[in-house]
Design a protein around this motif. Sequence first.
Motif, PDB file in Angstrom:
ATOM      1  N   CYS A  45      36.698  33.148  26.912  1.00 22.44           N
ATOM      2  CA  CYS A  45      37.559  33.387  28.083  1.00 22.44           C
ATOM      3  C   CYS A  45      37.117  31.937  29.138  1.00 22.44           C
ATOM      4  O   CYS A  45      36.292  31.712  29.610  1.00 22.44           O
ATOM      5  CB  CYS A  45      36.919  34.506  28.661  1.00 22.44           C
ATOM      6  N   ASN A  47      38.033  31.322  33.346  1.00 21.76           N
ATOM      7  CA  ASN A  47      39.137  32.053  34.154  1.00 21.76           C
ATOM      8  C   ASN A  47      39.720  30.019  34.656  1.00 21.76           C
ATOM      9  O   ASN A  47      39.249  29.528  35.642  1.00 21.76           O
ATOM     10  CB  ASN A  47      38.079  32.504  34.842  1.00 21.76           C
ATOM     11  N   THR A  48      41.634  30.943  35.153  1.00 19.57           N
ATOM     12  CA  THR A  48      41.636  29.744  36.472  1.00 19.57           C
ATOM     13  C   THR A  48      41.947  30.410  37.367  1.00 19.57           C
ATOM     14  O   THR A  48      43.486  30.424  36.905  1.00 19.57           O
ATOM     15  CB  THR A  48      42.986  28.582  35.280  1.00 19.57           C
ATOM     16  N   PHE A  65      44.588  34.429  40.225  1.00 16.63           N
ATOM     17  CA  PHE A  65      43.853  33.518  38.693  1.00 16.63           C
ATOM     18  C   PHE A  65      44.656  34.278  37.149  1.00 16.63           C
ATOM     19  O   PHE A  65      45.037  35.462  37.318  1.00 16.63           O
ATOM     20  CB  PHE A  65      41.874  33.747  39.130  1.00 16.63           C
ATOM     21  N   GLN A  66      43.882  33.748  36.453  1.00 18.58           N
ATOM     22  CA  GLN A  66      43.896  34.280  34.933  1.00 18.58           C
ATOM     23  C   GLN A  66      42.583  33.935  34.148  1.00 18.58           C
ATOM     24  O   GLN A  66      41.622  33.448  34.574  1.00 18.58           O
ATOM     25  CB  GLN A  66      44.944  33.202  34.561  1.00 18.58           C
ATOM     26  N   ILE A  67      42.944  35.170  33.434  1.00 24.20           N
ATOM     27  CA  ILE A  67      41.357  34.867  32.666  1.00 24.20           C
ATOM     28  C   ILE A  67      41.942  34.782  31.267  1.00 24.20           C
ATOM     29  O   ILE A  67      43.305  35.585  30.575  1.00 24.20           O
ATOM     30  CB  ILE A  67      40.879  36.248  32.949  1.00 24.20           C
ATOM     31  N   GLN A  78      46.109  37.908  37.906  1.00 16.33           N
ATOM     32  CA  GLN A  78      44.902  39.019  38.311  1.00 16.33           C
ATOM     33  C   GLN A  78      45.045  38.051  40.228  1.00 16.33           C
ATOM     34  O   GLN A  78      44.619  37.798  40.165  1.00 16.33           O
ATOM     35  CB  GLN A  78      44.041  38.979  37.636  1.00 16.33           C
ATOM     36  N   PRO A  91      35.234  30.072  39.039  1.00 18.43           N
ATOM     37  CA  PRO A  91      36.053  31.050  38.926  1.00 18.43           C
ATOM     38  C   PRO A  91      35.372  31.955  38.012  1.00 18.43           C
ATOM     39  O   PRO A  91      35.411  32.898  38.509  1.00 18.43           O
ATOM     40  CB  PRO A  91      37.656  30.680  38.123  1.00 18.43           C
ATOM     41  N   LYS A  92      34.167  32.027  37.232  1.00 25.82           N
ATOM     42  CA  LYS A  92      33.859  33.176  36.452  1.00 25.82           C
ATOM     43  C   LYS A  92      32.722  34.012  37.913  1.00 25.82           C
ATOM     44  O   LYS A  92      32.239  34.589  37.343  1.00 25.82           O
ATOM     45  CB  LYS A  92      32.323  32.110  36.018  1.00 25.82           C
ATOM     46  N   SER A  97      38.845  41.087  39.735  1.00 24.63           N
ATOM     47  CA  SER A  97      40.208  41.959  41.030  1.00 24.63           C
ATOM     48  C   SER A  97      40.903  43.533  40.188  1.00 24.63           C
ATOM     49  O   SER A  97      39.729  44.099  39.444  1.00 24.63           O
ATOM     50  CB  SER A  97      41.243  40.771  39.726  1.00 24.63           C
TER      51      SER A  97
END
Length: 156
Positions: A45, A47-48, A65-67, A78, A91-92, A97
């Motif tokens: 996974c 995270n961005t 952000f997005q996972i 998110q 991001p990790k 969220s």
Amino acid sequence: MIYSFLGCIIPMGTWKKILLWLGAAVVLSFGGCIAIMEYLFSDMCANTVFDQVQSPSGKYKAVLFQIDCGAATDFNSQVVIVDGGFDTSEPKSLPKSFFVADRDHGRAPAGLTRGPEVKLTWLSDERLELQYHQFARIFRSESDQRGVAVKYITFQ
């Protein structure tokens, strides 16, 4: 007692040892395969971070952000609130969220994250307005995070 296998005479004690070694080899091989798979695929996974919006005084920032866990998951959006000086370059390290939504299999149009569109507007340091598409599928929507009240509005 003596047993014969393919014409070989093998004492009973030796059979037990052979079976124990074979069992141990199978267990170790299976455990090794699991360990290798865990090592290779543990970070599947990603995270961005797509957007960060500072509160009026800069005390906080809302992070969109997005996972992404691969093809088996829908694109999501998110949001989390962090301290204004929080470094989002890793991001990790983002906390859990308070808002999570996806496009509900394409019912909602894609936004910046390719998940549902989300608009963030700070009304004050203690109030955040979060807008999302009416057809987004909501998984989490908390009304307060870190002492900030969150107001939700849907749009078409």
